[in-house]
Design an enzyme around this catalytic site. Structure first.
Site, PDB file in Angstrom:
ATOM      1  N   GLY B  11      25.697 -21.529  -9.379  1.00 31.64           N
ATOM      2  CA  GLY B  11      24.848 -21.835  -8.233  1.00 31.64           C
ATOM      3  C   GLY B  11      24.115 -23.146  -8.494  1.00 31.64           C
ATOM      4  O   GLY B  11      24.625 -24.027  -9.205  1.00 31.64           O
ATOM      5  N   LEU B  13      21.369 -23.749 -10.218  1.00 26.03           N
ATOM      6  CA  LEU B  13      20.908 -23.922 -11.596  1.00 26.03           C
ATOM      7  C   LEU B  13      22.069 -24.076 -12.566  1.00 26.03           C
ATOM      8  O   LEU B  13      22.154 -25.053 -13.318  1.00 26.03           O
ATOM      9  CB  LEU B  13      20.015 -22.733 -11.968  1.00 26.03           C
ATOM     10  CG  LEU B  13      19.297 -22.809 -13.311  1.00 26.03           C
ATOM     11  CD1 LEU B  13      17.858 -22.327 -13.188  1.00 26.03           C
ATOM     12  CD2 LEU B  13      20.029 -21.989 -14.368  1.00 26.03           C
ATOM     13  N   ASN B 104      15.144 -15.584 -14.842  1.00 23.94           N
ATOM     14  CA  ASN B 104      13.706 -15.400 -14.650  1.00 23.94           C
ATOM     15  C   ASN B 104      13.231 -14.024 -15.091  1.00 23.94           C
ATOM     16  O   ASN B 104      13.989 -13.065 -15.044  1.00 23.94           O
ATOM     17  CB  ASN B 104      13.372 -15.545 -13.165  1.00 23.94           C
ATOM     18  CG  ASN B 104      13.041 -16.979 -12.797  1.00 23.94           C
ATOM     19  OD1 ASN B 104      12.410 -17.692 -13.568  1.00 23.94           O
ATOM     20  ND2 ASN B 104      13.481 -17.395 -11.618  1.00 23.94           N
ATOM     21  N   LYS B 191       5.712 -18.630 -18.577  1.00 23.32           N
ATOM     22  CA  LYS B 191       6.352 -18.947 -17.304  1.00 23.32           C
ATOM     23  C   LYS B 191       5.955 -17.943 -16.230  1.00 23.32           C
ATOM     24  O   LYS B 191       5.767 -18.298 -15.066  1.00 23.32           O
ATOM     25  CB  LYS B 191       7.883 -18.980 -17.464  1.00 23.32           C
ATOM     26  CG  LYS B 191       8.559 -19.383 -16.169  1.00 23.32           C
ATOM     27  CD  LYS B 191       9.768 -20.263 -16.313  1.00 23.32           C
ATOM     28  CE  LYS B 191      10.094 -20.940 -14.989  1.00 23.32           C
ATOM     29  NZ  LYS B 191      11.471 -20.695 -14.541  1.00 23.32           N
ATOM     30  N   ASN B 195       5.035 -17.843 -12.196  1.00 22.18           N
ATOM     31  CA  ASN B 195       6.014 -17.199 -11.314  1.00 22.18           C
ATOM     32  C   ASN B 195       5.457 -15.979 -10.591  1.00 22.18           C
ATOM     33  O   ASN B 195       5.764 -15.756  -9.420  1.00 22.18           O
ATOM     34  CB  ASN B 195       7.249 -16.778 -12.121  1.00 22.18           C
ATOM     35  CG  ASN B 195       8.327 -17.848 -12.096  1.00 22.18           C
ATOM     36  OD1 ASN B 195       8.336 -18.719 -11.239  1.00 22.18           O
ATOM     37  ND2 ASN B 195       9.232 -17.790 -13.058  1.00 22.18           N
ATOM     38  N   ASN B 199       5.681 -16.859  -6.634  1.00 20.61           N
ATOM     39  CA  ASN B 199       6.885 -16.315  -6.016  1.00 20.61           C
ATOM     40  C   ASN B 199       6.520 -15.214  -5.023  1.00 20.61           C
ATOM     41  O   ASN B 199       6.944 -15.246  -3.864  1.00 20.61           O
ATOM     42  CB  ASN B 199       7.852 -15.805  -7.084  1.00 20.61           C
ATOM     43  CG  ASN B 199       8.729 -16.919  -7.623  1.00 20.61           C
ATOM     44  OD1 ASN B 199       9.731 -17.267  -7.023  1.00 20.61           O
ATOM     45  ND2 ASN B 199       8.334 -17.519  -8.735  1.00 20.61           N
TER      46      ASN B 199
END
Lengths: 315, 315
Positions: B11, B13, B104, B191, B195, B199
């Site tokens: 995709g 990434l 993630n 992270k 996130n 998100n």
């Protein structure tokens, strides 16, 4: 002598109760803004599963100054318009009259008492589903009961008074189920147990009440929010038993698909009643040192949505 | 001997990093699903503020079984597809190879380790804004750095290894900024500090990051959510200083208007990565007895929205 009534704010709620009282023989005076001309011409129309009716002539006024002073002033404006009350209330309230605050949330009676005196204020909690569907045209969907209580400084419980019984008699004559409460603040907190979760979540999640109660995650979230409300109430010595929360949840399961009043306001781009329904309860929590992280979060989310969604203040 | 790479999930990434590595001279093998035919015909195209480029021929495969075993398997699928990994990973991983998990959230390395063994897993945290805009066509918008760390049982900190340095050399050759971390779990929690609030809130409030950081209510809410993440991390002995939260907030203010990956998934009706980004961190909180009422509420809201918004699983 029978009581005379003024209705300040002839929307769905004020229009419904006022029209019912007039139909039952009470003298009722209605303050109107955008619907004034149509109501002068055609009166008020109420559709209801309990029977449709029409009042061909009503006492309608475009300004409070033109209204006669009344025994009972039914305050049915949205709380987002309360800055108008210092002008609206004094002309319509008799010296020995009382303002009956039929508004949502917390802090509304002290605000009114500041304008008219502690001894001239009562509060009522309305459990009513009704919409205004056109000028002077109200559609009653379900429910309609009122819980009535006397206000006093610091919301000291007042017991039942003579004037409560007189007003209650008129409402019962008008087929409005009414319960008398000796503790108005407790009644307000009990109503907030439902209002705080379902009004806010219905806006944030763009959902009707039936969807929220049916999904296990939001049902649980509603319960958590309810428990925060119960804890803030307890910090004001208002005890709401855990069974009440359970009953609320179960009762909500059997409600018809229903848009909350805050969702209706949001969808119609009217300002939401955030101050009385969220800010005031959270101020109590802060003062009494109760943690309410989820109500806080809901309020923050609603403030964000309100800012993205400029409202047009109207009646 | 130079390392060989497999990209599982081409995709935005996986495609971006894989194409950069190939451009720098590495041998890269790409697993594709819906874009397979187009990429066979036309290769991969990357638009980027750091320079556009096109790879006219790539090693493309529709099935993992057809791929050669590689030294480094870049795992770039959405975590919502991790049920496929037991079939996908074994054929492409050399006996002394390593899976580099560029996913993630939390719990992803233990899941992979369970399939390939603890000593064949590394993790990487990607700070990348990129979208797939067409078959085999990737638009890189901003950022791109990776933080790399070794996995071990219970996320014991591993220090820096020889293979980390070798992979880092290839990435640097490919102009991918890379930082080596001796504590992968700490890197993951750091992270999540960003996130978890942005998100979820971007989905629930239907907003881009710039709007959320600019409004004082949601900025404060983001900070509260970050502090809950910090507290859960602390319960796993991963200390994130308060200054880190402040820096995150300030850095977020200067980001361009940006849709988070979860918002993108939601808008494209792909399933959201709720399990690794919310459920796993909340399971840690529950196990270690840390209260996380606002992350809990955000997760509950997201679960409700996911259920109202049936997703179509695709790559």
């Amino acid at each position: 002598m029978s009581l005379t009534y003024a209705v300040i704010g002839t929307g769905a709620l004020g229009g419904f109760y006022g029209a019912r009282l007039q139909r039952a023989g009470c003298e009722v005076h209605f303050l109107l803004r955008s619907d004034y001309n149509q109501v002068c011409d055609r009166g008020l129309k109420v559709e209801s599963p309990e029977g449709n009716f029409q009042l061909t002539t009503v006492h309608a006024y475009p300004q409070a100054q033109q209204m006669p002073p009344c025994d009972v002033v039914i305050l049915a404006l949205k709380t987002t318009q309360n800055q108008l009350l210092s002008d609206l209330l004094p002309p319509v309230l008799k010296a020995d009259g009382v303002v009956l605050v039929l508004q949502n949330g917390l802090g509304v009676e002290p605000f009114v008492a500041n304008l008219v005196g502690n001894d001239r204020v009562m509060g009522g909690l309305c459990f009513l589903c009704a919409n205004k569907v056109g000028p002077g045209h109200i559609r009653h969907l379900d429910y309609g009961a009122i819980t009535l209580g006397e206000f006093a400084a610091d919301y000291q419980a007042q017991g039942l008074t003579e004037r409560m019984h007189r007003i209650a008699a008129d409402f019962r004559q008008a087929k409005i189920p009414i319960t008398l409460s000796d503790d108005l603040l407790l009644a307000r907190w009990r109503k907030l147990v439902w209002n705080i979760p379902f009004n806010g979540l219905s806006v944030v999640l763009n959902a009707q009440v039936d969807a929220l109660i049916q999904h296990p995650s939001t049902r649980q979230l509603a319960q958590q929010l309810m428990q925060e409300v119960v804890q803030i109430a307890a910090s004001q010595n208002r005890v709401i038993p855990d069974q009440f929360v359970q009953t609320m949840l179960v009762d909500t399961e059997t409600m018809k698909p229903y848009r909350t009043s805050m969702k209706l306001d949001f969808d119609l781009k009217r300002p939401m009643e955030l101050e009385t329904m969220y800010d005031q309860p959270l101020q109590v929590a802060e003062k009494t040192g109760v943690a309410a992280p989820q109500i806080t979060m809901l309020y923050q989310q609603l403030q964000f949505l309100e800012s993205k969604h400029p409202s047009q203040n109207s009646d």
